[in-house]
Design a protein around this motif. Structure first.
Motif, PDB file in Angstrom:
ATOM      1  N   ALA A 140       0.822  -1.214   0.000  1.00  0.00           N
ATOM      2  CA  ALA A 140       0.000   0.000   0.000  1.00  0.00           C
ATOM      3  C   ALA A 140       0.854   1.262   0.000  1.00  0.00           C
ATOM      4  O   ALA A 140       0.480   2.278  -0.587  1.00  0.00           O
ATOM      5  N   ASP A 141       2.028   1.193   0.631  1.00  0.00           N
ATOM      6  CA  ASP A 141       2.885   2.375   0.711  1.00  0.00           C
ATOM      7  C   ASP A 141       3.562   2.707  -0.616  1.00  0.00           C
ATOM      8  O   ASP A 141       4.193   3.759  -0.753  1.00  0.00           O
ATOM      9  N   LEU A 142       3.425   1.830  -1.620  1.00  0.00           N
ATOM     10  CA  LEU A 142       4.063   2.048  -2.920  1.00  0.00           C
ATOM     11  C   LEU A 142       3.127   2.706  -3.931  1.00  0.00           C
ATOM     12  O   LEU A 142       3.534   2.973  -5.065  1.00  0.00           O
ATOM     13  N   ALA A 143       1.899   2.997  -3.564  1.00  0.00           N
ATOM     14  CA  ALA A 143       0.858   3.396  -4.513  1.00  0.00           C
ATOM     15  C   ALA A 143       1.272   4.555  -5.414  1.00  0.00           C
ATOM     16  O   ALA A 143       0.953   4.566  -6.618  1.00  0.00           O
ATOM     17  N   SER A 144       1.984   5.533  -4.887  1.00  0.00           N
ATOM     18  CA  SER A 144       2.323   6.714  -5.674  1.00  0.00           C
ATOM     19  C   SER A 144       3.680   6.616  -6.365  1.00  0.00           C
ATOM     20  O   SER A 144       4.047   7.502  -7.133  1.00  0.00           O
ATOM     21  N   ARG A 145       4.414   5.525  -6.116  1.00  0.00           N
ATOM     22  CA  ARG A 145       5.717   5.354  -6.743  1.00  0.00           C
ATOM     23  C   ARG A 145       5.557   4.966  -8.210  1.00  0.00           C
ATOM     24  O   ARG A 145       4.565   4.381  -8.613  1.00  0.00           O
ATOM     25  N   GLU A 146       6.575   5.271  -9.030  1.00  0.00           N
ATOM     26  CA  GLU A 146       6.584   4.812 -10.414  1.00  0.00           C
ATOM     27  C   GLU A 146       7.156   3.395 -10.469  1.00  0.00           C
ATOM     28  O   GLU A 146       8.112   3.071  -9.754  1.00  0.00           O
ATOM     29  N   ILE A 147       6.559   2.559 -11.316  1.00  0.00           N
ATOM     30  CA  ILE A 147       6.965   1.164 -11.427  1.00  0.00           C
ATOM     31  C   ILE A 147       8.461   1.031 -11.681  1.00  0.00           C
ATOM     32  O   ILE A 147       9.141   0.172 -11.120  1.00  0.00           O
ATOM     33  N   ALA A 148       9.003   1.889 -12.553  1.00  0.00           N
ATOM     34  CA  ALA A 148      10.404   1.773 -12.950  1.00  0.00           C
ATOM     35  C   ALA A 148      11.371   1.983 -11.802  1.00  0.00           C
ATOM     36  O   ALA A 148      12.541   1.605 -11.895  1.00  0.00           O
ATOM     37  N   THR A 149      10.914   2.577 -10.685  1.00  0.00           N
ATOM     38  CA  THR A 149      11.809   2.851  -9.558  1.00  0.00           C
ATOM     39  C   THR A 149      11.820   1.728  -8.533  1.00  0.00           C
ATOM     40  O   THR A 149      12.573   1.803  -7.556  1.00  0.00           O
ATOM     41  N   LEU A 150      11.024   0.694  -8.748  1.00  0.00           N
ATOM     42  CA  LEU A 150      10.879  -0.356  -7.744  1.00  0.00           C
ATOM     43  C   LEU A 150      11.948  -1.432  -7.883  1.00  0.00           C
ATOM     44  O   LEU A 150      12.490  -1.664  -8.967  1.00  0.00           O
ATOM     45  N   SER A 151      12.215  -2.115  -6.797  1.00  0.00           N
ATOM     46  CA  SER A 151      13.084  -3.290  -6.837  1.00  0.00           C
ATOM     47  C   SER A 151      12.322  -4.456  -7.447  1.00  0.00           C
ATOM     48  O   SER A 151      11.093  -4.403  -7.625  1.00  0.00           O
ATOM     49  N   GLY A 152      13.052  -5.528  -7.762  1.00  0.00           N
ATOM     50  CA  GLY A 152      12.399  -6.696  -8.346  1.00  0.00           C
ATOM     51  C   GLY A 152      11.330  -7.278  -7.445  1.00  0.00           C
ATOM     52  O   GLY A 152      10.244  -7.642  -7.897  1.00  0.00           O
ATOM     53  N   GLY A 153      11.610  -7.352  -6.144  1.00  0.00           N
ATOM     54  CA  GLY A 153      10.634  -7.887  -5.210  1.00  0.00           C
ATOM     55  C   GLY A 153       9.409  -7.008  -5.087  1.00  0.00           C
ATOM     56  O   GLY A 153       8.282  -7.501  -4.980  1.00  0.00           O
ATOM     57  N   GLU A 154       9.625  -5.687  -5.093  1.00  0.00           N
ATOM     58  CA  GLU A 154       8.494  -4.757  -5.023  1.00  0.00           C
ATOM     59  C   GLU A 154       7.633  -4.871  -6.277  1.00  0.00           C
ATOM     60  O   GLU A 154       6.394  -4.868  -6.188  1.00  0.00           O
ATOM     61  N   ARG A 155       8.265  -4.964  -7.441  1.00  0.00           N
ATOM     62  CA  ARG A 155       7.495  -5.123  -8.687  1.00  0.00           C
ATOM     63  C   ARG A 155       6.669  -6.399  -8.649  1.00  0.00           C
ATOM     64  O   ARG A 155       5.518  -6.418  -9.100  1.00  0.00           O
ATOM     65  N   GLN A 156       7.251  -7.464  -8.097  1.00  0.00           N
ATOM     66  CA  GLN A 156       6.539  -8.736  -8.030  1.00  0.00           C
ATOM     67  C   GLN A 156       5.251  -8.586  -7.216  1.00  0.00           C
ATOM     68  O   GLN A 156       4.192  -9.100  -7.585  1.00  0.00           O
ATOM     69  N   ARG A 157       5.329  -7.865  -6.104  1.00  0.00           N
ATOM     70  CA  ARG A 157       4.135  -7.657  -5.273  1.00  0.00           C
ATOM     71  C   ARG A 157       3.092  -6.812  -5.996  1.00  0.00           C
ATOM     72  O   ARG A 157       1.889  -7.060  -5.889  1.00  0.00           O
ATOM     73  N   VAL A 158       3.556  -5.817  -6.752  1.00  0.00           N
ATOM     74  CA  VAL A 158       2.626  -4.960  -7.489  1.00  0.00           C
ATOM     75  C   VAL A 158       1.912  -5.752  -8.581  1.00  0.00           C
ATOM     76  O   VAL A 158       0.694  -5.614  -8.777  1.00  0.00           O
ATOM     77  N   HIS A 159       2.636  -6.596  -9.280  1.00  0.00           N
ATOM     78  CA  HIS A 159       1.992  -7.402 -10.332  1.00  0.00           C
ATOM     79  C   HIS A 159       1.011  -8.407  -9.727  1.00  0.00           C
ATOM     80  O   HIS A 159      -0.013  -8.720 -10.333  1.00  0.00           O
ATOM     81  N   MET A 160       1.318  -8.878  -8.524  1.00  0.00           N
ATOM     82  CA  MET A 160       0.362  -9.744  -7.833  1.00  0.00           C
ATOM     83  C   MET A 160      -0.895  -8.951  -7.480  1.00  0.00           C
ATOM     84  O   MET A 160      -2.027  -9.446  -7.632  1.00  0.00           O
ATOM     85  N   ALA A 161      -0.728  -7.707  -7.042  1.00  0.00           N
ATOM     86  CA  ALA A 161      -1.882  -6.863  -6.723  1.00  0.00           C
ATOM     87  C   ALA A 161      -2.724  -6.607  -7.959  1.00  0.00           C
ATOM     88  O   ALA A 161      -3.959  -6.608  -7.905  1.00  0.00           O
ATOM     89  N   ARG A 162      -2.068  -6.374  -9.098  1.00  0.00           N
ATOM     90  CA  ARG A 162      -2.815  -6.181 -10.360  1.00  0.00           C
ATOM     91  C   ARG A 162      -3.645  -7.419 -10.676  1.00  0.00           C
ATOM     92  O   ARG A 162      -4.813  -7.320 -11.092  1.00  0.00           O
ATOM     93  N   ALA A 163      -3.076  -8.603 -10.442  1.00  0.00           N
ATOM     94  CA  ALA A 163      -3.815  -9.840 -10.691  1.00  0.00           C
ATOM     95  C   ALA A 163      -5.004  -9.965  -9.748  1.00  0.00           C
ATOM     96  O   ALA A 163      -6.090 -10.393 -10.147  1.00  0.00           O
TER      97      ALA A 163
END
Length: 281
Positions: free
Chosen positions: A150-173
């Protein structure tokens, strides 16, 4: 406006599915590239509302099979169905209301915020020209909270670590509210605690009625978290050598010849689940 089912509270439920638990069936799936057979008449069943682990060494076609089931690629032959409905002939939009796919190492260099990326999961559920509704936004934020992002909501995808991106893609699913969730190495890039958290979430989704088929490299993690397992073996093309309940599939007679190891199966003192220990043969 999309109607968002809820549980006993008024909170938006990011995993409420559009129908009862659904069984996935892939029959005699074949796929080749440049004349080389990659998958050879593969049969896979993922039982409704359960976690099925897709296992096998590198090069056995696990990721390819997930892409074929998801409709990202077309097989050379075979049938893939969800409760009898052919996913391969289903139009893309209708399939996206049923199936969500989280790929391994999914990246994006576009200047898209995390919240906007998760909102893409709502696209199949609204008309072509409509923008996100208030309910869509609430569901996207709820999905982010569910995966601990939830704390990543305003961040840009390109600035995330691999693990953070993985969680975001899970949230999209999750925002997609699928009946079938396909995961390609969902614990990739994650530390031990995050791996356990991710697989606990996967089990919760299955308990909520989502059918899960996930490719995993870690056999011990599969033994600890999956209900069923399908083992692919190499050469000359990936094919199924065993499928069924974890206790029946993750045994030395299956694992040793496929992975070229010597396996000892122990029992976890608290859960009773199998614990696998490996040696060189």
């Amino acid at each position: 406006m999309t109607s968002i089912p809820s549980r006993t509270t008024a909170a938006v439920d990011p995993v409420a599915t559009p129908g009862p638990p659904a069984t996935l069936s892939a029959e005699r799936v074949r796929w080749s590239v440049e004349g080389r057979l990659v998958l050879d008449d593969v049969d896979v069943t993922a039982p409704a509302g359960a976690v099925t682990g897709l296992l096998g060494p590198n090069g056995t076609g696990k990721s390819t099979l997930l892409r074929l089931v998801a409709g990202v690629q077309r097989p050379d032959g075979g049938r893939v169905s969800l409760v009898g409905a052919d996913l391969l002939t289903m139009d893309r939009r209708r399939r996206a209301r049923q199936v969500a796919f989280v790929e391994q190492d999914a990246t994006s260099e576009l200047p898209v915020t995390v919240l906007d990326a998760v909102l893409l999961g709502r696209t199949p559920h609204r008309s072509m020209l409509a923008g996100p509704t208030t309910a869509d936004g609430a569901l996207a934020r709820s999905a982010l909270e569910r995966v601990g992002a939830a704390d990543l909501a305003s961040r840009e995808i390109a600035t995330l670590s691999g693990g953070e991106r993985q969680r975001v893609h899970m949230a999209r699913a999750l925002a997609q509210q699928p009946r079938l969730l396909l995961l390609d190495e969902p614990t990739n890039h994650l530390d031990v605690a995050a791996q356990l958290s991710t697989m606990r979430l996967v089990r919760e989704l299955a308990a909520d009625g989502v059918t899960v088929l996930t490719a995993l490299h870690d056999l011990s993690l599969a033994a600890a978290t999956c209900d069923h397992a399908v083992v692919l073996a190499p050469g000359p093309a990936g094919h199924v050598v065993a499928a069924g309940p974890v206790d029946e599939v993750l045994v030395p007679e299956v694992i040793d010849p496929v992975y070229r190891v010597r396996t000892t199966v122990l029992r976890h003192p608290r859960t009773g689940r199998p614990v696998l220990v490996f040696d060189q043969p």
